[in-house]
Design an enzyme around this catalytic site. Structure first.
Site, PDB file in Angstrom:
ATOM      1  N   TYR A  58       1.100  -1.271   0.007  1.00 55.91           N
ATOM      2  CA  TYR A  58       0.079   0.545   0.271  1.00 55.91           C
ATOM      3  C   TYR A  58       0.616   0.753  -0.346  1.00 55.91           C
ATOM      4  CZ  TYR A  58      -4.026  -2.750   0.773  1.00 55.91           C
ATOM      5  OH  TYR A  58      -5.174  -3.515   0.012  1.00 55.91           O
ATOM      6  N   GLN A  91     -15.761   2.699  -5.868  1.00 56.58           N
ATOM      7  CA  GLN A  91     -15.306   1.201  -5.171  1.00 56.58           C
ATOM      8  C   GLN A  91     -13.620   2.046  -5.122  1.00 56.58           C
ATOM      9  OE1 GLN A  91     -16.500  -3.281  -7.031  1.00 56.58           O
ATOM     10  NE2 GLN A  91     -17.843  -1.036  -8.533  1.00 56.58           N
ATOM     11  N   VAL A  93      -9.916   3.304  -4.584  1.00 57.00           N
ATOM     12  CA  VAL A  93      -9.540   3.644  -2.908  1.00 57.00           C
ATOM     13  C   VAL A  93      -8.729   5.035  -3.410  1.00 57.00           C
ATOM     14  CG1 VAL A  93     -10.138   2.084  -1.415  1.00 57.00           C
ATOM     15  CG2 VAL A  93      -7.654   2.074  -3.174  1.00 57.00           C
ATOM     16  N   ASP A  94      -8.614   5.772  -4.578  1.00 56.11           N
ATOM     17  CA  ASP A  94      -8.368   6.956  -4.610  1.00 56.11           C
ATOM     18  C   ASP A  94      -8.420   8.404  -4.289  1.00 56.11           C
ATOM     19  OD1 ASP A  94      -9.558   8.138  -6.884  1.00 56.11           O
ATOM     20  OD2 ASP A  94      -8.534   5.676  -7.676  1.00 56.11           O
ATOM     21  N   HIS A 109     -14.824   1.146  -0.019  1.00 58.21           N
ATOM     22  CA  HIS A 109     -13.698   0.481  -0.353  1.00 58.21           C
ATOM     23  C   HIS A 109     -12.531   0.805   0.834  1.00 58.21           C
ATOM     24  CE1 HIS A 109     -15.689  -3.009  -3.274  1.00 58.21           C
ATOM     25  NE2 HIS A 109     -15.819  -2.696  -1.842  1.00 58.21           N
ATOM     26  N   THR A 175     -16.992  -0.869 -13.798  1.00 54.56           N
ATOM     27  CA  THR A 175     -17.222  -1.762 -12.827  1.00 54.56           C
ATOM     28  C   THR A 175     -17.490  -2.790 -13.279  1.00 54.56           C
ATOM     29  OG1 THR A 175     -17.898  -2.603 -10.776  1.00 54.56           O
ATOM     30  CG2 THR A 175     -19.451  -0.296 -11.814  1.00 54.56           C
ATOM     31  N   SER A 176     -17.525  -4.171 -13.320  1.00 56.24           N
ATOM     32  CA  SER A 176     -17.342  -4.994 -13.565  1.00 56.24           C
ATOM     33  C   SER A 176     -18.864  -5.964 -13.482  1.00 56.24           C
ATOM     34  CB  SER A 176     -16.891  -6.788 -13.444  1.00 56.24           C
ATOM     35  OG  SER A 176     -16.185  -6.595 -11.924  1.00 56.24           O
ATOM     36  N   ALA A 217     -13.953   5.033 -20.116  1.00 54.03           N
ATOM     37  CA  ALA A 217     -14.398   5.923 -19.188  1.00 54.03           C
ATOM     38  C   ALA A 217     -14.895   7.800 -19.889  1.00 54.03           C
ATOM     39  CB  ALA A 217     -14.411   6.282 -18.065  1.00 54.03           C
TER      40      ALA A 217
END
Length: 233
Positions: A58, A91, A93-94, A109, A175-176, A217
């Site tokens: 991380y 979803q 985390v940035d 998340h 997103t999947s 996107a």
């Protein structure tokens, strides 16, 4: 048009949203993230077995985040706030949505630029540098990334459900639709809510109120802006 009259757009974003900014992600088909099995670096078990590996992983993601910028799709979503009430449920985390100018962002998340105590999940702080083994909270517990790992509860999911229920328009980007509980949020909108799904490899098809834009996107947002502008005329 006054603020209270604006339609409420809710946007669900996933890995494909940030991919065009150069943020590397894992995809479910191989289960690898930067060459690591995701369970080694994104699970409580992995952290217990090898905390140094997880912290270093991380730390690298945090350093990488400083080298990337929001892409045009991030900026386009932020610009929608001129004409709509916009809430982003991500979803990711940035912090690219925030850096692009979005003012109402819910991170399902967790956030890469925050830490929390391993002994007190409510002890959360902003943190932009490396986390090392031996970095402790005020109560003496090891610090860890403020990330929701596999097998952990998603504290913000109930908030996200309520937001989706109150939406007029739902936009899903990159997103999947396979990561639960996030993928279930599409089921919590009102029956008459218009849904736009932007993904180059869409996991769902046009059906009723669902409108699929099979593009990246940035390209998909161009098309969507045209659609929304037409609808407002």
């Amino acid at each position: 048009m006054s603020q209270h009259e604006k339609k409420h757009i809710v946007v669900l974003t996933g890995a494909g949203m940030s991919a065009e900014s150069g943020v590397k992600t894992f995809r479910d088909h191989d289960g690898l993230w930067e060459g690591h099995d995701v369970m080694q670096v994104a699970s409580p078990e992995g952290f217990r077995k090898n905390p140094e590996l997880v912290l270093d992983f991380y730390n690298q993601r945090r350093r990488q985040l400083k080298e990337v910028e929001p892409n045009q799709a991030h900026r386009d979503l932020a610009a929608l706030e001129k004409d709509y009430k916009v809430t982003i449920i991500t979803q990711n985390v940035d912090d690219l949505h925030e850096r692009a100018g979005s003012t109402d962002v819910v991170h399902l998340h967790g956030e890469l630029l925050k830490i929390r105590s391993t002994g007190n999940p409510n002890d959360i702080k902003t943190w932009t540098e490396d986390i090392n083994l031996g970095d402790l909270c005020n109560e003496g517990y090891q610090l860890r990334p403020h990330i929701v790992w596999f097998g952990e509860d998603v504290p913000m999911i109930e908030t996200a459900v309520k937001i989706c229920y109150a939406s007029d328009i739902l936009i899903i980007i990159g997103t999947s639709m396979q990561m639960y509980p996030a993928a279930s949020l599409i089921n919590y909108v009102q029956p008459d809510t218009v849904i736009y799904y932007i993904d180059p490899r869409p996991a769902i098809s046009n059906d009723g109120n669902v409108n699929v834009i099979a593009k990246s996107a940035t390209e998909g947002m161009k098309d969507l802006l045209t659609i929304l502008k037409t609808d407002m005329i």
